[in-house]
Design a protein around this motif. Structure first.
Motif, mmCIF file in Angstrom:
data_model
loop_
_atom_site.group_PDB
_atom_site.id
_atom_site.type_symbol
_atom_site.label_atom_id
_atom_site.label_comp_id
_atom_site.label_asym_id
_atom_site.label_seq_id
_atom_site.Cartn_x
_atom_site.Cartn_y
_atom_site.Cartn_z
ATOM 1 N N LEU A 56 2.690 -0.735 -4.542
ATOM 2 C CA LEU A 56 2.099 -1.040 -3.235
ATOM 3 C C LEU A 56 2.277 -2.511 -2.865
ATOM 4 C CD1 LEU A 56 0.401 -0.124 -0.797
ATOM 5 C CD2 LEU A 56 -1.637 -0.723 -2.110
ATOM 6 N N VAL A 98 0.115 -6.270 12.449
ATOM 7 C CA VAL A 98 -0.090 -5.613 11.154
ATOM 8 C C VAL A 98 0.295 -6.580 10.035
ATOM 9 C CG1 VAL A 98 0.748 -3.769 9.635
ATOM 10 C CG2 VAL A 98 0.171 -3.248 11.998
ATOM 11 N N HIS A 103 -5.539 7.515 -0.254
ATOM 12 C CA HIS A 103 -5.415 6.291 0.555
ATOM 13 C C HIS A 103 -4.331 5.363 0.016
ATOM 14 C CE1 HIS A 103 -8.438 6.899 3.542
ATOM 15 N NE2 HIS A 103 -9.372 7.150 2.656
ATOM 16 N N LEU A 104 -4.172 5.321 -1.307
ATOM 17 C CA LEU A 104 -3.138 4.468 -1.896
ATOM 18 C C LEU A 104 -1.752 4.958 -1.459
ATOM 19 C CD1 LEU A 104 -2.758 2.063 -3.870
ATOM 20 C CD2 LEU A 104 -2.489 3.731 -5.700
ATOM 21 N N ARG A 105 -1.536 6.260 -1.568
ATOM 22 C CA ARG A 105 -0.267 6.847 -1.129
ATOM 23 C C ARG A 105 -0.087 6.681 0.371
ATOM 24 N NH1 ARG A 105 -1.889 11.052 -3.846
ATOM 25 N NH2 ARG A 105 -2.235 12.151 -1.906
ATOM 26 N N GLY A 106 -1.197 6.897 1.117
ATOM 27 C CA GLY A 106 -1.141 6.799 2.571
ATOM 28 C C GLY A 106 -0.734 5.410 3.023
ATOM 29 N N LEU A 107 -1.337 4.403 2.400
ATOM 30 C CA LEU A 107 -1.025 3.014 2.748
ATOM 31 C C LEU A 107 0.433 2.718 2.403
ATOM 32 C CD1 LEU A 107 -2.375 0.543 3.952
ATOM 33 C CD2 LEU A 107 -3.058 -0.159 1.665
ATOM 34 N N PHE A 108 0.864 3.206 1.258
ATOM 35 C CA PHE A 108 2.249 3.016 0.840
ATOM 36 C C PHE A 108 3.208 3.649 1.845
ATOM 37 C CE2 PHE A 108 6.009 4.148 -1.618
ATOM 38 C CZ PHE A 108 6.304 2.924 -2.172
ATOM 39 N N VAL A 162 2.662 4.501 5.080
ATOM 40 C CA VAL A 162 2.661 3.901 6.412
ATOM 41 C C VAL A 162 3.367 2.541 6.393
ATOM 42 C CG1 VAL A 162 0.420 2.684 6.385
ATOM 43 C CG2 VAL A 162 1.242 3.668 8.504
ATOM 44 N N MET A 163 3.293 1.830 5.253
ATOM 45 C CA MET A 163 4.013 0.563 5.161
ATOM 46 C C MET A 163 5.517 0.799 5.211
ATOM 47 S SD MET A 163 1.584 -1.416 5.315
ATOM 48 C CE MET A 163 2.685 -2.772 5.644
ATOM 49 N N ASN A 202 6.979 3.271 6.713
ATOM 50 C CA ASN A 202 7.267 3.666 8.090
ATOM 51 C C ASN A 202 7.352 2.442 9.010
ATOM 52 O OD1 ASN A 202 5.950 4.659 10.891
ATOM 53 N ND2 ASN A 202 7.135 6.294 9.957
ATOM 54 N N LEU A 203 6.399 1.527 8.860
ATOM 55 C CA LEU A 203 6.380 0.324 9.706
ATOM 56 C C LEU A 203 7.543 -0.612 9.374
ATOM 57 C CD1 LEU A 203 2.525 -0.362 9.782
ATOM 58 C CD2 LEU A 203 3.958 0.327 11.699
ATOM 59 N N LYS A 241 10.392 0.678 11.253
ATOM 60 C CA LYS A 241 10.232 0.355 12.676
ATOM 61 C C LYS A 241 10.650 -1.091 12.952
ATOM 62 C CE LYS A 241 6.521 3.544 13.956
ATOM 63 N NZ LYS A 241 7.455 4.519 14.535
#
Lengths: 151, 151
Positions: B15, B78, B121-126, B128-129, B131-132, B135
């Motif tokens: 992460l 962000v 949440h750890l996986r989710g944050l990883f 979305v990072m 993905n961003l 972008k």
């Protein structure tokens, strides 16, 4: 320029500090709990907020947390993940089923507003770390109670 | 003992590294995009995976992302949060409405299995990072295309 109070508030909310605080609390738990097997078959009482959660866990059917010994192992496992900072692919596979429903709920959000999803997971991780830190403190306190009764 | 391939795989999943990678990508975007206003009213095309997401974003009604300039500002905001590591209370209030539905879905999970929620949440944050980061790379590429056409 921020006031001292404001800075304190912000520092409390720092994710990295929350992770460090959690690791320190689990380390304290490990150093205190010299005989983890004494936690087997021990349910926590409800004299604190964190203990309320323990009871909820025990009353839940099919919960992965059965006694304080299970909590002790779980808290150490989470600490190991925090310290390594890694989410392995195996771990992802293992947990996929658990979070499938949640991921489906969040998919539209990812498309529409990735910034909101970023904040959601950041806050979520922060919140769950605070919760687990309380749980670790609860296990330590309960172990000390057990030792006191035995003596 | 882990193989080199296995180590690479694990490192990609760290992460902290994902957060650093994101900040570096946004820094590169900032250094490339010297005239951000050129991104106004620009929709991205669909020549890559990340661009598909841009188009989804544009087609969504009431989306907070309207053009690449909005993306540019969002990605920088962000990055500032990532670099400061802070989730302020004001930010929490502002985002509460967005994540209310998701929090309600997750509440039972927090009671029953906080470890699963931590991994979620750890996986989710990883995720979305990642993905961003895509972008941000997409905005940089598109800006370079615009400059090339102008010259």
């Amino acid at each position: 320029m921020q006031s001292a109070e404001s800075n304190t508030m912000l520092n409390r909310d720092c994710l990295v500090l929350a992770l460090r605080r959690y690791c320190a609390t689990v380390q304290n738990m490990e150093q205190t709990v010299l005989l983890p097997s004494l936690l087997r078959d021990v349910e926590s009482d409800s004299d604190s907020d964190s203990d309320d959660r323990f009871q909820d866990c025990h009353s839940a059917t099919g919960s992965s947390c059965k006694d304080l010994y299970d909590y002790y192992l779980m808290l150490k496992a989470v600490r190991n993940t925090v310290e390594s900072g890694l989410v392995t692919l195996d771990d992802r596979k293992a947990k996929n089923q658990t979070s499938l429903a949640q991921n489906k709920t969040l998919e539209p959000m990812l498309e529409a507003d990735p910034e909101a999803l970023f904040h959601f997971h950041l806050r979520g991780l922060f919140s769950v770390m605070g919760n687990l830190t309380k749980k670790s403190q609860g296990v330590t306190t309960k172990y000390m109670d057990i030792i006191r009764i035995m003596n």
